[in-house]
Write a protein that holds these residues in place. Structure first.
Motif, PDB file in Angstrom:
ATOM      1  N   LEU A 295       0.829  -1.207   0.000  1.00  0.00           N
ATOM      2  CA  LEU A 295       0.000   0.000   0.000  1.00  0.00           C
ATOM      3  C   LEU A 295       0.862   1.254   0.000  1.00  0.00           C
ATOM      4  N   GLU A 296       1.966   1.239   0.721  1.00  0.00           N
ATOM      5  CA  GLU A 296       2.871   2.386   0.746  1.00  0.00           C
ATOM      6  C   GLU A 296       3.494   2.621  -0.618  1.00  0.00           C
ATOM      7  N   GLU A 297       3.804   1.528  -1.331  1.00  0.00           N
ATOM      8  CA  GLU A 297       4.393   1.661  -2.670  1.00  0.00           C
ATOM      9  C   GLU A 297       3.407   2.271  -3.652  1.00  0.00           C
ATOM     10  N   ARG A 298       2.129   2.014  -3.442  1.00  0.00           N
ATOM     11  CA  ARG A 298       1.109   2.523  -4.366  1.00  0.00           C
ATOM     12  C   ARG A 298       0.783   3.995  -4.131  1.00  0.00           C
ATOM     13  N   LYS A 299       1.112   4.502  -2.947  1.00  0.00           N
ATOM     14  CA  LYS A 299       0.820   5.899  -2.664  1.00  0.00           C
ATOM     15  C   LYS A 299       1.665   6.805  -3.557  1.00  0.00           C
ATOM     16  N   PRO A 300       1.062   7.851  -4.137  1.00  0.00           N
ATOM     17  CA  PRO A 300       1.847   8.768  -4.976  1.00  0.00           C
ATOM     18  C   PRO A 300       2.871   9.522  -4.135  1.00  0.00           C
ATOM     19  N   LYS A 301       4.082   9.616  -4.662  1.00  0.00           N
ATOM     20  CA  LYS A 301       5.136  10.324  -3.946  1.00  0.00           C
ATOM     21  C   LYS A 301       4.960  11.830  -4.114  1.00  0.00           C
ATOM     22  N   ILE A 302       5.192  12.553  -3.038  1.00  0.00           N
ATOM     23  CA  ILE A 302       5.061  14.006  -3.063  1.00  0.00           C
ATOM     24  C   ILE A 302       6.447  14.623  -2.945  1.00  0.00           C
ATOM     25  N   TYR A 303       6.755  15.529  -3.857  1.00  0.00           N
ATOM     26  CA  TYR A 303       8.021  16.229  -3.832  1.00  0.00           C
ATOM     27  C   TYR A 303       7.768  17.683  -3.429  1.00  0.00           C
ATOM     28  N   PRO A 304       8.785  18.377  -2.924  1.00  0.00           N
ATOM     29  CA  PRO A 304       8.596  19.784  -2.555  1.00  0.00           C
ATOM     30  C   PRO A 304       8.025  20.602  -3.708  1.00  0.00           C
ATOM     31  N   PHE A 305       7.084  21.485  -3.402  1.00  0.00           N
ATOM     32  CA  PHE A 305       6.441  22.276  -4.448  1.00  0.00           C
ATOM     33  C   PHE A 305       6.031  23.631  -3.887  1.00  0.00           C
ATOM     34  N   ASN A 306       5.847  24.573  -4.789  1.00  0.00           N
ATOM     35  CA  ASN A 306       5.390  25.908  -4.424  1.00  0.00           C
ATOM     36  C   ASN A 306       3.860  25.897  -4.388  1.00  0.00           C
ATOM     37  N   PRO A 307       3.239  26.132  -3.240  1.00  0.00           N
ATOM     38  CA  PRO A 307       1.769  26.029  -3.146  1.00  0.00           C
ATOM     39  C   PRO A 307       1.026  27.046  -3.999  1.00  0.00           C
ATOM     40  N   ASN A 308       1.695  28.110  -4.446  1.00  0.00           N
ATOM     41  CA  ASN A 308       1.039  29.087  -5.308  1.00  0.00           C
ATOM     42  C   ASN A 308       0.745  28.519  -6.693  1.00  0.00           C
ATOM     43  N   PHE A 309       1.459  27.461  -7.073  1.00  0.00           N
ATOM     44  CA  PHE A 309       1.340  26.931  -8.424  1.00  0.00           C
ATOM     45  C   PHE A 309       0.590  25.601  -8.468  1.00  0.00           C
ATOM     46  N   ILE A 310      -0.249  25.371  -7.475  1.00  0.00           N
ATOM     47  CA  ILE A 310      -1.045  24.143  -7.455  1.00  0.00           C
ATOM     48  C   ILE A 310      -2.112  24.212  -8.549  1.00  0.00           C
ATOM     49  N   THR A 311      -2.144  23.201  -9.398  1.00  0.00           N
ATOM     50  CA  THR A 311      -3.154  23.101 -10.455  1.00  0.00           C
ATOM     51  C   THR A 311      -4.318  22.232  -9.970  1.00  0.00           C
ATOM     52  N   ASP A 312      -5.360  22.114 -10.806  1.00  0.00           N
ATOM     53  CA  ASP A 312      -6.505  21.266 -10.455  1.00  0.00           C
ATOM     54  C   ASP A 312      -6.056  19.829 -10.198  1.00  0.00           C
ATOM     55  N   TYR A 313      -5.203  19.318 -11.093  1.00  0.00           N
ATOM     56  CA  TYR A 313      -4.743  17.933 -10.973  1.00  0.00           C
ATOM     57  C   TYR A 313      -3.902  17.750  -9.713  1.00  0.00           C
ATOM     58  N   LYS A 314      -2.988  18.694  -9.486  1.00  0.00           N
ATOM     59  CA  LYS A 314      -2.111  18.607  -8.319  1.00  0.00           C
ATOM     60  C   LYS A 314      -2.927  18.684  -7.031  1.00  0.00           C
ATOM     61  N   GLY A 315      -3.885  19.614  -6.982  1.00  0.00           N
ATOM     62  CA  GLY A 315      -4.701  19.758  -5.786  1.00  0.00           C
ATOM     63  C   GLY A 315      -5.513  18.513  -5.486  1.00  0.00           C
ATOM     64  N   ALA A 316      -6.087  17.922  -6.533  1.00  0.00           N
ATOM     65  CA  ALA A 316      -6.882  16.697  -6.338  1.00  0.00           C
ATOM     66  C   ALA A 316      -6.006  15.558  -5.836  1.00  0.00           C
ATOM     67  N   SER A 317      -4.787  15.440  -6.367  1.00  0.00           N
ATOM     68  CA  SER A 317      -3.882  14.373  -5.936  1.00  0.00           C
ATOM     69  C   SER A 317      -3.430  14.567  -4.492  1.00  0.00           C
ATOM     70  N   LEU A 318      -3.454  15.816  -4.018  1.00  0.00           N
ATOM     71  CA  LEU A 318      -3.085  16.095  -2.623  1.00  0.00           C
ATOM     72  C   LEU A 318      -4.245  15.864  -1.662  1.00  0.00           C
ATOM     73  N   GLY A 319      -5.451  15.714  -2.202  1.00  0.00           N
ATOM     74  CA  GLY A 319      -6.626  15.479  -1.356  1.00  0.00           C
ATOM     75  C   GLY A 319      -7.482  16.704  -1.128  1.00  0.00           C
ATOM     76  N   MET A 320      -7.200  17.787  -1.876  1.00  0.00           N
ATOM     77  CA  MET A 320      -7.996  19.007  -1.725  1.00  0.00           C
ATOM     78  C   MET A 320      -9.320  18.864  -2.471  1.00  0.00           C
ATOM     79  N   SER A 321     -10.359  19.497  -1.958  1.00  0.00           N
ATOM     80  CA  SER A 321     -11.660  19.481  -2.632  1.00  0.00           C
ATOM     81  C   SER A 321     -11.674  20.519  -3.740  1.00  0.00           C
ATOM     82  N   ASN A 322     -12.681  20.437  -4.612  1.00  0.00           N
ATOM     83  CA  ASN A 322     -12.783  21.390  -5.722  1.00  0.00           C
ATOM     84  C   ASN A 322     -12.943  22.824  -5.208  1.00  0.00           C
ATOM     85  N   LYS A 323     -13.712  23.006  -4.138  1.00  0.00           N
ATOM     86  CA  LYS A 323     -13.919  24.342  -3.589  1.00  0.00           C
ATOM     87  C   LYS A 323     -12.617  24.916  -3.053  1.00  0.00           C
ATOM     88  N   GLU A 324     -11.830  24.087  -2.388  1.00  0.00           N
ATOM     89  CA  GLU A 324     -10.545  24.547  -1.844  1.00  0.00           C
ATOM     90  C   GLU A 324      -9.581  24.934  -2.964  1.00  0.00           C
TER      91      GLU A 324
END
Length: 304
Positions: free
Chosen positions: A61-90
Motif C-alpha cells: 500500500l505504501e508503494e502505491r501511494k503517490p510520492k510528493i516532492y517539494p512544491f510551491n503552493p502558489n502553483f497548485i493546479t486542479d490535478y495537483k490539488g486533487a492528488s493532494l486530497g484538496m476538494s474542488n472548492k478549496e
C-alpha cells in the motif's frame, strides 16, 4: 424373454433386501457427518504467518501511494490539488486568489485562503517550498542588495518578466524543440503538463504547426497557454499540404482534426448551398461545427 423376468420367492426377497441395503447406505452418506472436528492448528505459526501477510500488505500500500516532492503552493493546479486530497472548492479558492495577482507566503496564509482542514494541512505543508526571499529574508538581505534582489526574485516568483516587456519572436524559444525541464519553468506547468505537451507534440512527425494547437492539450487553461506563448512559440512548424475547402471530398475532410464523417457531410452540404465558401469563417455556420476549434481546423484548409 419370460425366463429373464420370472423370479422365485427367495430371489424376490433377496432383491428387496438389496434395495433396502442400498437405500440405507445412501441415507448414511447424506445424513451422517464423518468429518473430524479435532483439527490440529499451530496457533503460533498461524499468528506469525498473518503478521507477515499484514506487513507485506502495508508495504504494498505504501508503494502505491503517490510520492510528493517539494512544491510551491502558489502553483497548485486542479490535478495537483486533487492528488493532494484538496476538494474542488478549496482548489477554486486558491486559483481565484492567484488570479487576482495575490501570492501566498506562508503555511498559515495558505490555510486561511483555501480553508483546508488541519489534518490535511499537516500532511502537505511539510512539502511547501517558498522562495528564499520569502522563507529566509534575513539571509537574502545579507548576501544580495535587498531592493534589486527582491524585485527580480518576486518577478521570477510570479512567473513574469522583470521589465514587464513582452518577448519578441526572436527572444522566444522554439516550442517544437522545448524540453520538459524548460517548460516547467513556466508558472502553472509541472511535470504532468510538461510531459503531456511533449507527448502531444510527438504524436505528429515534425511537431506543432502553430501555437494554437496547445488548445488540444488536455487540461491547459487559456491563462496557462498565454504564459507558455509569452516565452515559447513555434519557430519550426511542421510542413503540411492544405486542403482546398471548395473542392475537398468527404475522405479529404475526415483526415483533419476534429472533423468526422457527419461534420464533413455538413460542410459539403453547406458548400453546395453557398456555391462555395468565400471565407473560412463561414464554417462557423455549418451545423454541429466545433466553433472553439476553428483556429486549429483552419490550419489544414485553404480557399484555393
Amino acid at each position: 424373454m419370460k425366463s429373464h423376468f420370472m423370479f422365485s420367492k427367495e430371489q424376490r426377497n433377496g432383491i428387496f433386501l438389496l434395495i433396502l441395503f442400498i437405500i440405507g447406505l445412501q441415507c448414511i452418506y447424506f445424513f451422517v457427518d464423518f468429518s473430524s472436528e479435532d483439527i490440529s492448528v499451530d496457533k503460533e505459526t498461524l499468528a506469525q504467518f498473518n503478521k507477515e501477510m499484514d506487513s507485506l500488505r502495508i508495504v504494498k500500500l505504501e508503494e502505491r501511494k503517490p510520492k510528493i516532492y517539494p512544491f510551491n503552493p502558489n502553483f497548485i493546479t486542479d490535478y495537483k490539488g486533487a492528488s493532494l486530497g484538496m476538494s474542488n472548492k478549496e482548489i477554486d479558492r486558491l486559483l481565484i486568489y492567484g488570479e487576482q495577482n495575490n501570492w501566498i507566503n506562508s503555511t498559515k496564509q495558505f490555510q486561511e485562503i483555501t480553508k483546508i482542514s488541519d489534518s490535511l494541512l499537516d500532511q502537505i505543508s511539510p512539502y511547501f517550498k517558498f522562495p528564499e526571499w520569502v522563507s529566509n529574508p534575513d539571509r537574502v538581505s545579507k548576501n544580495h542588495p535587498v531592493d534589486n534582489f527582491s524585485e527580480q526574485a518576486q518577478a521570477r516568483w510570479r512567473g513574469g518578466n522583470f521589465n514587464n516587456k513582452p518577448k519578441t519572436f526572436a527572444q522566444k524559444q522554439d516550442l517544437n524543440k522545448a524540453t520538459a525541464q524548460q517548460l516547467q519553468k513556466i508558472n502553472g506547468i509541472g511535470v504532468v503538463f510538461s510531459e503531456r505537451i511533449i507527448k502531444f507534440r510527438n504524436k505528429f512527425v515534425g511537431g506543432f504547426i502553430d501555437d494554437v494547437q496547445l488548445q488540444d492539450v488536455y487540461g491547459l487553461t487559456p491563462e496557462i497557454i498565454e504564459r507558455i506563448t509569452n516565452n515559447f512559440t513555434v519557430k519550426t512548424p511542421r510542413q503540411i499540404k492544405r486542403i482546398n475547402i471548395n473542392n475537398a471530398t468527404l475522405n479529404n475532410l475526415v483526415t483533419i482534426q476534429h472533423i468526422d464523417y457527419d461534420l464533413a457531410y455538413n460542410i459539403i452540404e453547406q458548400r453546395q448551398l453557398r456555391e462555395g465558401y468565400k471565407s473560412l469563417e463561414e464554417l462557423k455556420k455549418v451545423k454541429d461545427f466545433p466553433v472553439n476549434k476553428i483556429d486549429i481546423i483552419k490550419l489544414y484548409l485553404s480557399l484555393d
